[in-house]
Design a protein around this motif. Structure first.
Motif, PDB file in Angstrom:
ATOM      1  N   GLY A 184       0.967  -0.884   0.291  1.00 51.57           N
ATOM      2  CA  GLY A 184      -0.256   0.088  -0.108  1.00 51.57           C
ATOM      3  C   GLY A 184       0.712   1.322   0.187  1.00 51.57           C
ATOM      4  N   HIS A 185       1.643   1.102   1.256  1.00 50.25           N
ATOM      5  CA  HIS A 185       2.923   2.005   1.439  1.00 50.25           C
ATOM      6  C   HIS A 185       4.433   1.460   0.999  1.00 50.25           C
ATOM      7  CE1 HIS A 185      -0.202   5.195   1.304  1.00 50.25           C
ATOM      8  NE2 HIS A 185      -1.387   4.537   1.953  1.00 50.25           N
ATOM      9  N   GLY A 186       5.006   2.758   0.078  1.00 51.06           N
ATOM     10  CA  GLY A 186       6.393   2.021   0.312  1.00 51.06           C
ATOM     11  C   GLY A 186       7.168   1.562  -1.354  1.00 51.06           C
ATOM     12  N   THR A 187       7.776   1.044  -1.321  1.00 57.51           N
ATOM     13  CA  THR A 187       8.802   0.675  -2.619  1.00 57.51           C
ATOM     14  C   THR A 187       7.968  -0.716  -2.814  1.00 57.51           C
ATOM     15  OG1 THR A 187      10.990   0.334  -1.820  1.00 57.51           O
ATOM     16  CG2 THR A 187      10.651   2.365  -2.445  1.00 57.51           C
ATOM     17  N   LEU A 188       7.944  -1.003  -4.568  1.00 53.35           N
ATOM     18  CA  LEU A 188       7.982  -2.443  -4.680  1.00 53.35           C
ATOM     19  C   LEU A 188       8.798  -3.584  -3.137  1.00 53.35           C
ATOM     20  CD1 LEU A 188       7.415  -4.253  -6.202  1.00 53.35           C
ATOM     21  CD2 LEU A 188       8.905  -3.946  -8.264  1.00 53.35           C
ATOM     22  N   ALA A 189       8.114  -4.661  -2.891  1.00 54.82           N
ATOM     23  CA  ALA A 189       8.857  -5.014  -2.167  1.00 54.82           C
ATOM     24  C   ALA A 189       8.505  -6.582  -3.079  1.00 54.82           C
ATOM     25  CB  ALA A 189       7.794  -5.163  -1.121  1.00 54.82           C
ATOM     26  N   SER A 190       9.031  -7.633  -2.167  1.00 53.62           N
ATOM     27  CA  SER A 190       9.309  -8.956  -2.446  1.00 53.62           C
ATOM     28  C   SER A 190       8.723 -10.099  -0.926  1.00 53.62           C
ATOM     29  CB  SER A 190      11.042  -9.690  -2.109  1.00 53.62           C
ATOM     30  OG  SER A 190      11.598  -9.142  -0.988  1.00 53.62           O
ATOM     31  N   ARG A 191       8.502 -11.162  -0.990  1.00 55.32           N
ATOM     32  CA  ARG A 191       7.832 -11.859   0.260  1.00 55.32           C
ATOM     33  C   ARG A 191       9.083 -11.772   1.214  1.00 55.32           C
ATOM     34  NH1 ARG A 191       7.558 -17.072   2.465  1.00 55.32           N
ATOM     35  NH2 ARG A 191       5.796 -17.535   3.270  1.00 55.32           N
ATOM     36  N   ALA A 192      10.197 -11.350   1.135  1.00 57.83           N
ATOM     37  CA  ALA A 192      11.072 -11.507   2.585  1.00 57.83           C
ATOM     38  C   ALA A 192      10.739 -10.405   3.103  1.00 57.83           C
ATOM     39  CB  ALA A 192      12.380 -11.401   1.668  1.00 57.83           C
ATOM     40  N   ASP A 193      10.583  -9.232   2.307  1.00 63.15           N
ATOM     41  CA  ASP A 193      10.397  -7.958   3.076  1.00 63.15           C
ATOM     42  C   ASP A 193       8.572  -8.610   3.346  1.00 63.15           C
ATOM     43  OD1 ASP A 193      11.775  -6.463   1.987  1.00 63.15           O
ATOM     44  OD2 ASP A 193      10.929  -6.218  -0.106  1.00 63.15           O
ATOM     45  N   LEU A 194       7.906  -8.977   3.236  1.00 63.13           N
ATOM     46  CA  LEU A 194       6.622  -9.085   3.554  1.00 63.13           C
ATOM     47  C   LEU A 194       7.159  -9.820   4.863  1.00 63.13           C
ATOM     48  CD1 LEU A 194       3.713  -9.180   3.409  1.00 63.13           C
ATOM     49  CD2 LEU A 194       3.687 -10.681   2.316  1.00 63.13           C
ATOM     50  N   LEU A 195       7.911 -10.769   4.991  1.00 62.63           N
ATOM     51  CA  LEU A 195       8.239 -11.695   6.198  1.00 62.63           C
ATOM     52  C   LEU A 195       8.541 -11.437   7.281  1.00 62.63           C
ATOM     53  CD1 LEU A 195       7.873 -14.638   7.220  1.00 62.63           C
ATOM     54  CD2 LEU A 195      10.500 -14.675   6.326  1.00 62.63           C
ATOM     55  N   ARG A 196       9.220 -10.037   6.651  1.00 61.03           N
ATOM     56  CA  ARG A 196      10.208  -9.360   7.357  1.00 61.03           C
ATOM     57  C   ARG A 196       8.982  -8.255   8.461  1.00 61.03           C
ATOM     58  NH1 ARG A 196      13.726  -7.017   4.516  1.00 61.03           N
ATOM     59  NH2 ARG A 196      12.320  -4.955   4.227  1.00 61.03           N
ATOM     60  N   PHE A 197       8.121  -7.813   7.720  1.00 58.36           N
ATOM     61  CA  PHE A 197       6.511  -6.940   8.494  1.00 58.36           C
ATOM     62  C   PHE A 197       6.327  -8.223   9.189  1.00 58.36           C
ATOM     63  CE2 PHE A 197       2.378  -5.513   7.342  1.00 58.36           C
ATOM     64  CZ  PHE A 197       2.590  -4.243   7.735  1.00 58.36           C
ATOM     65  N   LYS A 198       6.020  -9.539   9.493  1.00 58.33           N
ATOM     66  CA  LYS A 198       4.935  -9.830   9.276  1.00 58.33           C
ATOM     67  C   LYS A 198       6.043 -10.304  10.984  1.00 58.33           C
ATOM     68  CE  LYS A 198       2.077 -13.603  10.832  1.00 58.33           C
ATOM     69  NZ  LYS A 198       3.308 -14.507  11.203  1.00 58.33           N
ATOM     70  N   HIS A 199       7.228 -10.698  10.329  1.00 57.77           N
ATOM     71  CA  HIS A 199       7.754 -10.730  12.644  1.00 57.77           C
ATOM     72  C   HIS A 199       7.828  -9.403  13.054  1.00 57.77           C
ATOM     73  CE1 HIS A 199      11.161 -14.115   9.626  1.00 57.77           C
ATOM     74  NE2 HIS A 199       9.807 -14.421  10.302  1.00 57.77           N
ATOM     75  N   MET A 200       8.274  -8.258  13.129  1.00 54.82           N
ATOM     76  CA  MET A 200       7.500  -7.176  13.187  1.00 54.82           C
ATOM     77  C   MET A 200       6.068  -7.103  13.583  1.00 54.82           C
ATOM     78  SD  MET A 200       5.798  -3.607  13.359  1.00 54.82           S
ATOM     79  CE  MET A 200       5.268  -4.193  11.652  1.00 54.82           C
ATOM     80  N   LEU A 201       5.103  -7.689  13.537  1.00 55.47           N
ATOM     81  CA  LEU A 201       4.277  -7.686  13.474  1.00 55.47           C
ATOM     82  C   LEU A 201       3.422  -8.554  15.262  1.00 55.47           C
ATOM     83  CD1 LEU A 201       1.274  -7.844  10.512  1.00 55.47           C
ATOM     84  CD2 LEU A 201       2.148  -5.427  12.627  1.00 55.47           C
ATOM     85  N   ASP A 202       4.070  -9.792  14.834  1.00 59.54           N
ATOM     86  CA  ASP A 202       4.614 -11.086  16.233  1.00 59.54           C
ATOM     87  C   ASP A 202       5.013 -10.432  16.952  1.00 59.54           C
ATOM     88  OD1 ASP A 202       3.566 -12.684  14.419  1.00 59.54           O
ATOM     89  OD2 ASP A 202       5.049 -13.525  13.899  1.00 59.54           O
ATOM     90  N   ASP A 203       6.188  -9.688  17.043  1.00 60.50           N
ATOM     91  CA  ASP A 203       7.281  -9.437  17.813  1.00 60.50           C
ATOM     92  C   ASP A 203       6.630  -8.092  18.445  1.00 60.50           C
ATOM     93  OD1 ASP A 203       8.862 -10.237  17.502  1.00 60.50           O
ATOM     94  OD2 ASP A 203      10.408  -9.850  16.378  1.00 60.50           O
ATOM     95  N   CYS A 204       5.898  -7.211  18.499  1.00 63.00           N
ATOM     96  CA  CYS A 204       4.989  -6.122  18.640  1.00 63.00           C
ATOM     97  C   CYS A 204       3.889  -6.525  19.608  1.00 63.00           C
ATOM     98  CB  CYS A 204       4.992  -5.079  17.787  1.00 63.00           C
ATOM     99  SG  CYS A 204       6.503  -4.232  17.188  1.00 63.00           S
ATOM    100  N   ILE A 205       3.213  -7.567  18.888  1.00 63.43           N
ATOM    101  CA  ILE A 205       2.078  -7.636  19.103  1.00 63.43           C
ATOM    102  C   ILE A 205       2.430  -8.277  20.740  1.00 63.43           C
ATOM    103  CG2 ILE A 205       0.088 -10.037  19.436  1.00 63.43           C
ATOM    104  CD1 ILE A 205      -0.241  -9.160  16.610  1.00 63.43           C
ATOM    105  N   ASN A 206       3.470  -9.801  20.596  1.00 64.14           N
ATOM    106  CA  ASN A 206       3.700 -10.151  21.157  1.00 64.14           C
ATOM    107  C   ASN A 206       4.100  -9.947  23.094  1.00 64.14           C
ATOM    108  OD1 ASN A 206       3.244 -12.614  20.368  1.00 64.14           O
ATOM    109  ND2 ASN A 206       5.230 -13.060  19.762  1.00 64.14           N
ATOM    110  N   TRP A 207       4.814  -8.725  22.402  1.00 64.06           N
ATOM    111  CA  TRP A 207       5.689  -7.438  23.684  1.00 64.06           C
ATOM    112  C   TRP A 207       4.209  -6.532  24.025  1.00 64.06           C
ATOM    113  CZ3 TRP A 207       4.418  -2.164  22.828  1.00 64.06           C
ATOM    114  CH2 TRP A 207       5.396  -1.436  24.015  1.00 64.06           C
ATOM    115  N   MET A 208       3.131  -6.412  23.379  1.00 61.25           N
ATOM    116  CA  MET A 208       2.413  -5.755  24.075  1.00 61.25           C
ATOM    117  C   MET A 208       1.579  -7.115  25.286  1.00 61.25           C
ATOM    118  SD  MET A 208       0.262  -3.297  25.112  1.00 61.25           S
ATOM    119  CE  MET A 208       0.975  -2.018  23.988  1.00 61.25           C
ATOM    120  N   GLN A 209       1.229  -8.123  25.112  1.00 56.65           N
ATOM    121  CA  GLN A 209       0.713  -8.802  24.932  1.00 56.65           C
ATOM    122  C   GLN A 209       1.173  -9.549  26.977  1.00 56.65           C
ATOM    123  OE1 GLN A 209       0.046 -12.248  22.381  1.00 56.65           O
ATOM    124  NE2 GLN A 209      -1.679 -11.916  22.127  1.00 56.65           N
TER     125      GLN A 209
END
Length: 298
Positions: A228-253
């Motif tokens: 949606g925003h940012g430069t053209l990406a790869s699946r590796a970029d999307l996986l890194r984004f997923k890791h960020m979400l997981d870590d931040c959600i776990n941190w909040m929990q």
């Protein structure tokens, strides 16, 4: 790790206006046309007949071929004539179809312009509901809506429009070319930065994380991903984004399990790897507030 900033003046302009115009009706965005005077459209070829357009607003996906032009999203209203001009070297004429990935004005602001030039607007059912609430002109509304999935066959290309549940909003749709070569994520992916999750309009932090997980299942290593925003990406970029979400959600929990208040969470450092993912619209403080409001305790 250094702080990630928009990579061009045009992208920076888009992020600035995202912060001020994101939830405004498209008609209001049109009043700011002078502010977009220096914004330009960049065309990136992904495969023959498939393109990504960068500008001021959400990234645009394009299909061009014997059937005509199809757009995925159309940015702010003041960008519409520039988008039209950028399309002409690819194929003369106006788009015959525009898919909205969700209702925000930086993705739907050009609806009226393109509808007046003959485009049919397609979106998930809740997008039409939200745009009606925003009081956009009737002609800017989707004329074809779907609940969970819709197949589009255009230019010899087969596309799946998938609603993965409440995530960024309650009406998100991704567009996956069935050959697996290209995916348009809408705002289910902000490359290398914290996302905006619109909790006031049906968004869900856990739903967002689950949608990203589903997109990873639907892609392969060489899939070209239009965020949606940012430069053209790869699946590796999307996986890194997923890791960020997981870590931040776990941190909040973990914080909620320790009965920490919002003030205490704001004073608690985010996981080190992601501390610099804040940006102008979603600085880390706003991201923490989103997590606090949207993540249930264990």
């Amino acid at each position: 790790m250094t702080s990630r900033q928009p990579t061009s003046v045009v992208q920076f302009l888009g992020y600035v206006f995202l912060a001020t115009l994101l939830l405004m009706p498209a008609a209001f965005a049109a009043d700011s046309k002078d502010a977009f005077a220096n914004a330009a459209i960049k065309v990136i070829e992904l495969t023959p007949g498939r393109y990504m357009l960068e500008g001021a607003g959400g990234n645009i996906g394009v299909s061009v071929g014997q059937d005509g032009i199809l757009l995925i999203d159309d940015q702010y209203a003041p960008m519409a004539d520039k988008i039209m001009a950028a399309l002409q070297p690819l194929r003369a004429g106006a788009p015959s179809c525009v898919i909205n990935s969700h209702f925000h004005a930086d993705h739907t602001g050009g609806n009226l312009f393109f509808a007046e030039h003959g485009a049919a607007i397609v979106a998930q059912t809740n997008v039409r509901t939200r745009l009606v609430e925003q009081q956009v002109p009737a002609k800017a509304l989707p004329i074809l809506t779907f609940d969970q999935e819709l197949a589009i066959h255009f230019n010899g290309q087969n596309m799946r429009l998938l609603h993965l549940g409440p995530a960024h909003t309650d009406g998100d749709a991704i567009v996956l070319w069935q050959d697996g070569k290209v995916l348009h994520t809408g705002d289910l992916f902000f490359k290398d930065r914290f996302p905006f999750i619109d909790l006031e309009h049906g968004g869900s932090v856990l739903g967002y994380r689950d949608a990203v997980a589903k997109m990873l299942e639907l892609t392969v290593d060489d899939t070209k991903i239009i965020p949606g925003h940012g430069t053209l990406a790869s699946r590796a970029d999307l996986l890194r984004f997923k890791h960020m979400l997981d870590d931040c959600i776990n941190w909040m929990q973990d914080g909620k399990a320790a009965n920490k208040t919002l003030a205490e969470m704001l004073a608690t450092p985010l996981p080190k790897r992601w501390q610099n993912w804040g940006w102008s619209f979603i600085p880390k403080e706003r991201w923490i507030r989103t997590l606090y409001d949207g993540v249930p305790a264990h």
